[in-house]
Enzyme design. Structure first.
Site, PDB file in Angstrom:
ATOM      1  N   HIS A  15       1.016  -1.835   0.295  1.00  0.00           N
ATOM      2  CA  HIS A  15       0.043  -0.124   0.627  1.00  0.00           C
ATOM      3  C   HIS A  15       0.734   0.776  -0.494  1.00  0.00           C
ATOM      4  O   HIS A  15       1.788   0.959   0.638  1.00  0.00           O
ATOM      5  CB  HIS A  15      -1.098   0.252   1.167  1.00  0.00           C
ATOM      6  CG  HIS A  15      -2.360   1.243   1.141  1.00  0.00           C
ATOM      7  ND1 HIS A  15      -1.811   2.369   1.640  1.00  0.00           N
ATOM      8  CD2 HIS A  15      -3.298   0.695   0.668  1.00  0.00           C
ATOM      9  CE1 HIS A  15      -3.266   2.920   1.426  1.00  0.00           C
ATOM     10  NE2 HIS A  15      -4.140   2.225   0.279  1.00  0.00           N
ATOM     11  N   ASP A  29      -8.399  -5.492   0.167  1.00  0.00           N
ATOM     12  CA  ASP A  29      -8.545  -6.350  -1.069  1.00  0.00           C
ATOM     13  C   ASP A  29      -8.115  -7.688  -1.066  1.00  0.00           C
ATOM     14  O   ASP A  29      -8.385  -8.556  -1.435  1.00  0.00           O
ATOM     15  CB  ASP A  29      -8.460  -6.057  -2.296  1.00  0.00           C
ATOM     16  CG  ASP A  29      -9.656  -4.335  -2.133  1.00  0.00           C
ATOM     17  OD1 ASP A  29     -10.569  -4.760  -1.543  1.00  0.00           O
ATOM     18  OD2 ASP A  29      -8.626  -3.596  -3.487  1.00  0.00           O
TER      19      ASP A  29
HETATM   20  N1  CMC Z   1       3.838  -7.699  -4.791  1.00  0.00           N
HETATM   21  C1  CMC Z   1       5.462  -7.216  -5.338  1.00  0.00           C
HETATM   22  N2  CMC Z   1       5.989  -6.207  -5.053  1.00  0.00           N
HETATM   23  C2  CMC Z   1       5.235  -5.260  -5.068  1.00  0.00           C
HETATM   24  C3  CMC Z   1       4.139  -5.168  -4.694  1.00  0.00           C
HETATM   25  C4  CMC Z   1       3.435  -6.459  -4.603  1.00  0.00           C
HETATM   26  N3  CMC Z   1       2.218  -6.390  -4.297  1.00  0.00           N
HETATM   27  N4  CMC Z   1       3.759  -3.712  -4.168  1.00  0.00           N
HETATM   28  C5  CMC Z   1       4.838  -3.501  -4.084  1.00  0.00           C
HETATM   29  N5  CMC Z   1       5.918  -3.900  -4.642  1.00  0.00           N
HETATM   30  C6  CMC Z   1       7.336  -3.752  -4.558  1.00  0.00           C
HETATM   31  C7  CMC Z   1       7.950  -2.642  -6.488  1.00  0.00           C
HETATM   32  O1  CMC Z   1       7.402  -3.690  -7.119  1.00  0.00           O
HETATM   33  C8  CMC Z   1       8.223  -1.896  -5.113  1.00  0.00           C
HETATM   34  O2  CMC Z   1      10.273  -2.442  -5.805  1.00  0.00           O
HETATM   35  P1  CMC Z   1      11.011  -2.209  -5.762  1.00  0.00           P
HETATM   36  O3  CMC Z   1      11.226  -0.510  -4.911  1.00  0.00           O
HETATM   37  O4  CMC Z   1      12.650  -3.021  -5.781  1.00  0.00           O
HETATM   38  O5  CMC Z   1      11.031  -0.828  -7.131  1.00  0.00           O
HETATM   39  C9  CMC Z   1       8.811  -1.123  -4.099  1.00  0.00           C
HETATM   40  O6  CMC Z   1       7.440  -2.689  -3.248  1.00  0.00           O
HETATM   41  C10 CMC Z   1       6.892   0.284  -4.138  1.00  0.00           C
HETATM   42  O7  CMC Z   1       6.376  -0.365  -4.913  1.00  0.00           O
HETATM   43  P2  CMC Z   1       6.156   0.718  -5.975  1.00  0.00           P
HETATM   44  O8  CMC Z   1       5.164   0.194  -6.623  1.00  0.00           O
HETATM   45  O9  CMC Z   1       6.524   1.727  -6.406  1.00  0.00           O
HETATM   46  O10 CMC Z   1       4.570   1.349  -4.432  1.00  0.00           O
HETATM   47  P3  CMC Z   1       3.381   2.214  -4.810  1.00  0.00           P
HETATM   48  O11 CMC Z   1       2.403   3.609  -3.392  1.00  0.00           O
HETATM   49  O12 CMC Z   1       3.614   3.125  -5.914  1.00  0.00           O
HETATM   50  O13 CMC Z   1       2.362   1.280  -4.933  1.00  0.00           O
HETATM   51  C11 CMC Z   1       0.524  -0.343  -4.970  1.00  0.00           C
HETATM   52  C12 CMC Z   1       1.195   0.704  -4.272  1.00  0.00           C
HETATM   53  C13 CMC Z   1      -0.957  -0.704  -4.134  1.00  0.00           C
HETATM   54  C14 CMC Z   1      -0.045  -0.314  -6.079  1.00  0.00           C
HETATM   55  C15 CMC Z   1       1.467  -1.702  -4.633  1.00  0.00           C
HETATM   56  O14 CMC Z   1       1.958  -2.104  -3.760  1.00  0.00           O
HETATM   57  C16 CMC Z   1       0.942  -2.462  -5.871  1.00  0.00           C
HETATM   58  O15 CMC Z   1       0.415  -3.074  -7.317  1.00  0.00           O
HETATM   59  N6  CMC Z   1       0.323  -3.660  -5.403  1.00  0.00           N
HETATM   60  C17 CMC Z   1      -0.750  -5.050  -5.781  1.00  0.00           C
HETATM   61  C18 CMC Z   1      -1.884  -4.519  -6.099  1.00  0.00           C
HETATM   62  C19 CMC Z   1      -2.989  -4.514  -4.874  1.00  0.00           C
HETATM   63  O16 CMC Z   1      -3.114  -5.061  -4.170  1.00  0.00           O
HETATM   64  N7  CMC Z   1      -3.817  -2.790  -4.958  1.00  0.00           N
HETATM   65  C20 CMC Z   1      -4.559  -2.587  -3.977  1.00  0.00           C
HETATM   66  C21 CMC Z   1      -4.119  -1.753  -2.781  1.00  0.00           C
HETATM   67  S1  CMC Z   1      -4.977  -1.114  -1.815  1.00  0.00           S
HETATM   68  C22 CMC Z   1      -6.438  -0.867  -2.034  1.00  0.00           C
HETATM   69  C23 CMC Z   1      -6.522   0.574  -2.911  1.00  0.00           C
HETATM   70  O17 CMC Z   1      -6.207   1.299  -2.588  1.00  0.00           O
HETATM   71  O18 CMC Z   1      -7.687   0.441  -3.875  1.00  0.00           O
END
Ligand code: CMC
Length: 390
Positions: free
Chosen positions: A274, A331
């Site tokens: 998140h 989720d």
């Molecule tokens: N699985 C594997 N690696 C992950 C994941 C994951 N679910 N989430 C983040 N990472 C890694 C990502 O690859 C990155 O690694 P690095 O620093 O080496 O590049 C690091 O963690 C930071 O990730 P980010 O994408 O820069 O983080 P963000 O804050 O931009 O994204 C997120 C947050 C929720 C979009 C992301 O964690 C994600 O895609 N999660 C899976 C989808 C998900 O469950 N979404 C629902 C969110 S909660 C409900 C809502 O808000 O709607």
């Protein structure tokens, strides 16, 4: 060319001031209007929370009754909308239908709408909250070819939704005395409360940005629905179930954990991570507990829940997830409850839409009441060619 702060993804930009929802991502705190989410989830119904979000205080008995009465009054859809819904192909994704149908409300409610009048704005917000479950259920019924079911004024918000989804001919929730399962109603209230608002997430920010132009509010909410649909946002609950289905058995978990860690593989563990929560998502903790209750009481033991528990346990021991502070989010478990309630997987994000409407309209009301609103207009860092001649 101007010099601007470059902040892709708005990692460190506050786009507005708001008094609705507070999050402390480090401590796992989520408050709606100052009330902790766990207390609201335990003691309130979704419509009580919607009243709170929209009005700033919990309503007294009379105010709440009036609010719910009004929601009942606004629930009906214009009959002409049936033709619109019928125009969709039976296999249209329900979120695609939601974007279109909610957007079409702007064609039904525009001429009498005076955006400068707080009462007009309040009625628009009430209409959206009231109609969202009716539209959602109609989309579902259309997709399975069943006749639409009209909203009933004698049922609560969640009872009504279940009735519009499942009453004749399937009768999943209604026994011969027309009784709606209280376990399902309680679970639905809980999930809707947990999804109701989450400050400046992508869809709420979309609603605010679109609204900052003074556009029709129904069209702005349709924009929010489009943003919610993505798998990185509200679409994650659907993606979690697909992922669990693909993993299939506990012995395959390590393989998928490795895939999630592999930077050359686009696969991510859905329902994990998140932007704001870096220790735990308080909503996930509440939902995990509710899963036990719902699965036990509906006697629908679901191997997917065991698989999800095993996946969580495995991931939380893994160095990669610990180091990056990736925890189950809201989720990760919500889909398991929806599945136990017989909500089809492609309707999961629609469920999120119904709940988040309370947040979207609250932010819209807050924003529209602010004096001196300015259009949202980010700048960019230009990376193209220097000036040149044709
Ligand atoms: N699985 C594997 N690696 C992950 C994941 C994951 N679910 N989430 C983040 N990472 C890694 C990502 O690859 C990155 O690694 P690095 O620093 O080496 O590049 C690091 O963690 C930071 O990730 P980010 O994408 O820069 O983080 P963000 O804050 O931009 O994204 C997120 C947050 C929720 C979009 C992301 O964690 C994600 O895609 N999660 C899976 C989808 C998900 O469950 N979404 C629902 C969110 S909660 C409900 C809502 O808000 O709607």
């Amino acid at each position: 060319m101007g010099l601007f702060t470059y902040d892709p993804g708005f990692m460190s930009t506050a786009s507005c001031k708001s008094a609705i929802t507070y999050i402390d991502g480090e401590k796992g705190v989520l408050l709606y209007r100052g009330y902790p989410i766990d207390q609201l989830a335990e003691k309130c119904t979704f419509l009580e929370v919607a009243y709170l979000l929209m009005n700033g205080e919990l309503g007294d008995k009379h105010e709440q009754a009036q609010f719910e009465h009004e929601i009942g009054q606004h629930a009906m859809l214009h009959e002409a909308m049936r033709g619109f819904i019928d125009g969709f192909h039976y296999d249209a994704h329900p979120m695609a239908m939601m974007v279109g149908i909610v957007g079409s409300l702007s064609a039904f409610y525009h001429s009498e709408l005076n955006m400068d009048d707080p009462e007009h704005r309040r009625i628009s917000a009430m209409r959206m909250l009231a109609k969202m479950p009716v539209i959602a259920a109609a989309c579902y019924r259309h997709s399975i070819g069943y006749p639409y079911v009209y909203p009933r004024s004698d049922l609560s918000y969640c009872e009504n939704f279940l009735n519009m989804m499942f009453s004749l001919p399937s009768q999943k929730y209604i026994d011969k005395d027309n009784y709606i399962d209280p376990v399902a109603v309680k679970a639905l209230n809980l999930l809707f409360i947990l999804h109701a608002d989450h400050e400046q997430n992508a869809s709420t920010s979309t609603v605010r940005l679109a609204s900052s132009t003074g556009a029709n509010p129904y069209a702005c909410i349709a924009a929010g629905i489009a943003a919610l649909w993505g798998p990185a946002h509200g679409g994650a609950n659907e993606a979690v179930l697909s992922m669990l289905g693909e993993i299939g058995t506990v012995d395959r978990i390590p393989e998928y954990i490795e895939k999630a860690k592999d930077k050359n593989d686009p696969f991510r563990l859905m329902g994990f991570g998140h932007r704001v929560y870096k220790n735990f998502d308080p909503r996930a903790t509440i939902i995990r507990k509710a899963c036990y209750e719902v699965l036990e009481r509906t006697s629908a033991k679901d191997p997917m829940f065991d698989l999800a528990l095993a996946l969580e346990e495995y991931a939380l021991k893994d160095e990669y997830f610990i180091e990056k502070k990736l925890y189950p989010n809201v989720d990760f478990y919500s889909g398991i409850i929806y599945k136990a309630l017989n909500i089809p997987v492609d309707m999961f994000t629609v469920m999120f839409t119904i709940a988040r409407t309370a947040g979207w309209v609250s932010h819209w009301l807050e924003m529209m009441a602010e004096p001196g609103q300015r259009i949202g207009r980010p700048r960019q860092i230009y990376t193209g060619k220097d000036v040149r001649n044709v």
